[in-house]
Design a protein around this motif. Structure first.
Motif, PDB file in Angstrom:
ATOM      1  N   UNK A 286       0.847  -1.184   0.000  1.00  0.00           N
ATOM      2  CA  UNK A 286       0.000   0.000   0.000  1.00  0.00           C
ATOM      3  C   UNK A 286       0.890   1.245   0.000  1.00  0.00           C
ATOM      4  N   UNK A 287       0.448   2.261  -0.676  1.00  0.00           N
ATOM      5  CA  UNK A 287       1.248   3.481  -0.783  1.00  0.00           C
ATOM      6  C   UNK A 287       1.015   4.441   0.372  1.00  0.00           C
ATOM      7  N   UNK A 288      -0.245   4.719   0.698  1.00  0.00           N
ATOM      8  CA  UNK A 288      -0.563   5.776   1.660  1.00  0.00           C
ATOM      9  C   UNK A 288      -1.585   5.292   2.674  1.00  0.00           C
ATOM     10  N   UNK A 289      -1.348   5.626   3.932  1.00  0.00           N
ATOM     11  CA  UNK A 289      -2.268   5.256   4.996  1.00  0.00           C
ATOM     12  C   UNK A 289      -2.420   6.437   5.952  1.00  0.00           C
ATOM     13  N   UNK A 290      -3.590   6.509   6.567  1.00  0.00           N
ATOM     14  CA  UNK A 290      -3.770   7.435   7.677  1.00  0.00           C
ATOM     15  C   UNK A 290      -4.494   6.682   8.777  1.00  0.00           C
ATOM     16  N   UNK A 291      -3.917   6.713   9.972  1.00  0.00           N
ATOM     17  CA  UNK A 291      -4.541   6.103  11.140  1.00  0.00           C
ATOM     18  C   UNK A 291      -4.817   7.218  12.140  1.00  0.00           C
TER      19      UNK A 291
ATOM     20  N   UNK B  88      -6.542  14.817  -1.877  1.00  0.00           N
ATOM     21  CA  UNK B  88      -6.081  14.924  -3.264  1.00  0.00           C
ATOM     22  C   UNK B  88      -5.145  13.782  -3.668  1.00  0.00           C
ATOM     23  N   UNK B  89      -4.254  13.391  -2.788  1.00  0.00           N
ATOM     24  CA  UNK B  89      -3.324  12.304  -3.094  1.00  0.00           C
ATOM     25  C   UNK B  89      -4.054  10.969  -3.176  1.00  0.00           C
ATOM     26  N   UNK B  90      -5.076  10.782  -2.334  1.00  0.00           N
ATOM     27  CA  UNK B  90      -5.825   9.523  -2.329  1.00  0.00           C
ATOM     28  C   UNK B  90      -6.488   9.240  -3.675  1.00  0.00           C
ATOM     29  N   UNK B  91      -6.730  10.275  -4.453  1.00  0.00           N
ATOM     30  CA  UNK B  91      -7.321  10.089  -5.777  1.00  0.00           C
ATOM     31  C   UNK B  91      -6.337   9.453  -6.756  1.00  0.00           C
ATOM     32  N   UNK B  92      -5.039   9.414  -6.391  1.00  0.00           N
ATOM     33  CA  UNK B  92      -4.009   8.939  -7.317  1.00  0.00           C
ATOM     34  C   UNK B  92      -3.240   7.710  -6.856  1.00  0.00           C
ATOM     35  N   UNK B  93      -3.394   7.330  -5.594  1.00  0.00           N
ATOM     36  CA  UNK B  93      -2.606   6.202  -5.071  1.00  0.00           C
ATOM     37  C   UNK B  93      -3.501   5.256  -4.273  1.00  0.00           C
ATOM     38  N   UNK B  94      -3.031   4.009  -4.112  1.00  0.00           N
ATOM     39  CA  UNK B  94      -3.754   3.089  -3.243  1.00  0.00           C
ATOM     40  C   UNK B  94      -3.574   3.578  -1.808  1.00  0.00           C
ATOM     41  N   UNK B  95      -4.642   3.514  -1.048  1.00  0.00           N
ATOM     42  CA  UNK B  95      -4.636   4.138   0.282  1.00  0.00           C
ATOM     43  C   UNK B  95      -5.667   3.482   1.185  1.00  0.00           C
TER      44      UNK B  95
ATOM     45  N   UNK C 170       3.869   2.532   2.511  1.00  0.00           N
ATOM     46  CA  UNK C 170       5.065   3.313   2.195  1.00  0.00           C
ATOM     47  C   UNK C 170       5.112   4.585   3.033  1.00  0.00           C
ATOM     48  N   UNK C 171       3.960   5.262   3.175  1.00  0.00           N
ATOM     49  CA  UNK C 171       3.958   6.564   3.852  1.00  0.00           C
ATOM     50  C   UNK C 171       2.608   6.866   4.485  1.00  0.00           C
ATOM     51  N   UNK C 172       2.645   7.845   5.382  1.00  0.00           N
ATOM     52  CA  UNK C 172       1.451   8.405   5.988  1.00  0.00           C
ATOM     53  C   UNK C 172       1.579   9.923   5.931  1.00  0.00           C
ATOM     54  N   UNK C 173       0.492  10.612   6.159  1.00  0.00           N
ATOM     55  CA  UNK C 173       0.537  12.068   6.293  1.00  0.00           C
ATOM     56  C   UNK C 173       0.177  12.388   7.739  1.00  0.00           C
TER      57      UNK C 173
ATOM     58  N   UNK D 208       7.207   3.180   8.132  1.00  0.00           N
ATOM     59  CA  UNK D 208       6.317   3.982   7.281  1.00  0.00           C
ATOM     60  C   UNK D 208       6.785   5.434   7.339  1.00  0.00           C
ATOM     61  N   UNK D 209       7.101   6.004   6.191  1.00  0.00           N
ATOM     62  CA  UNK D 209       7.641   7.364   6.157  1.00  0.00           C
ATOM     63  C   UNK D 209       6.555   8.409   6.426  1.00  0.00           C
ATOM     64  N   UNK D 210       6.816   9.355   7.336  1.00  0.00           N
ATOM     65  CA  UNK D 210       5.824  10.380   7.679  1.00  0.00           C
ATOM     66  C   UNK D 210       5.971  11.631   6.807  1.00  0.00           C
ATOM     67  N   UNK D 211       4.971  11.910   6.003  1.00  0.00           N
ATOM     68  CA  UNK D 211       4.936  13.169   5.266  1.00  0.00           C
ATOM     69  C   UNK D 211       4.310  14.196   6.207  1.00  0.00           C
TER      70      UNK D 211
END
Length: 174
Positions: free
Chosen positions: A1-6, A22-29, A63-66, A91-94
């Motif tokens: 998975x590319x992007x997650x938010x918990x 906006x990013x969720x429209x382009x990546x698996x999340x 891969x990352x979270x925001x 998981x890399x934090x943006x």
């Protein structure tokens, strides 16, 4: 998975609109947590509350979270446990550039100003995934957690106590 938010929705709608949606429209999340008003983001995959072990596994696969914060937290640089949970799971934090002193918490290449930049950074991170460059970036994130170590906090407290005691001694001498 590319992007997650918990995390929960509480006072995060503006940050979610600006950085995650906006990013969720382009990546698996995936978004886990208590989000009760989600109609304005029909393209986002909300999966509800999850127990901590499942969140840890989710961070470990992503891969990352925001780091989404309510404005009042961002204004004073108050991060939540999500920084630690993500980094310690790999998981890399943006981090939004709206967080006070954000450069102290994450490397510069992980500081983002909007969802377009989140999408671009995610693309770059996917290309680096599994490389020495990716490992160095994660190591930099881990090193920045040292700021929060108890030993560092004790040192700051001792300096503050010494300074206060010195000021008190100076006043009584004068």
């Amino acid at each position: 998975m590319t992007l997650v938010y918990a995390g929960n929705q509480y006072d995060r709608d503006d940050a979610f609109d600006r950085f995650f949606a906006p990013a969720a429209a382009h990546v698996d999340h995936q978004v886990v947590g208590k989000w009760t008003d989600t109609a304005r983001w029909p393209h986002v995959r909300f999966t509800g509350r999850k127990p901590f072990p499942e969140i840890a596994r989710l961070h470990g696969r992503a891969l990352a979270t925001v780091l989404l914060l309510p404005d009042r937290y961002a204004a004073v640089g108050q991060l939540t446990q999500r920084l630690f949970e993500a980094v310690l799971a790999g998981c890399l934090p943006l981090a939004p550039d709206t967080i006070r002193d954000v450069h102290r918490f994450v490397p510069p290449q992980l500081i983002v100003r909007d969802g377009t930049q989140v999408t671009r950074v995610l693309r770059e991170l996917r290309e680096q995934s599994g490389t020495a460059q990716h490992a160095r970036l994660l190591a930099d994130c881990l090193e920045r957690l040292n700021l929060f170590r108890l030993s560092a906090q004790i040192e700051r407290l001792e300096l503050a106590i010494d300074a206060a005691a010195g000021a008190t001694r100076n006043r009584s001498v004068a």
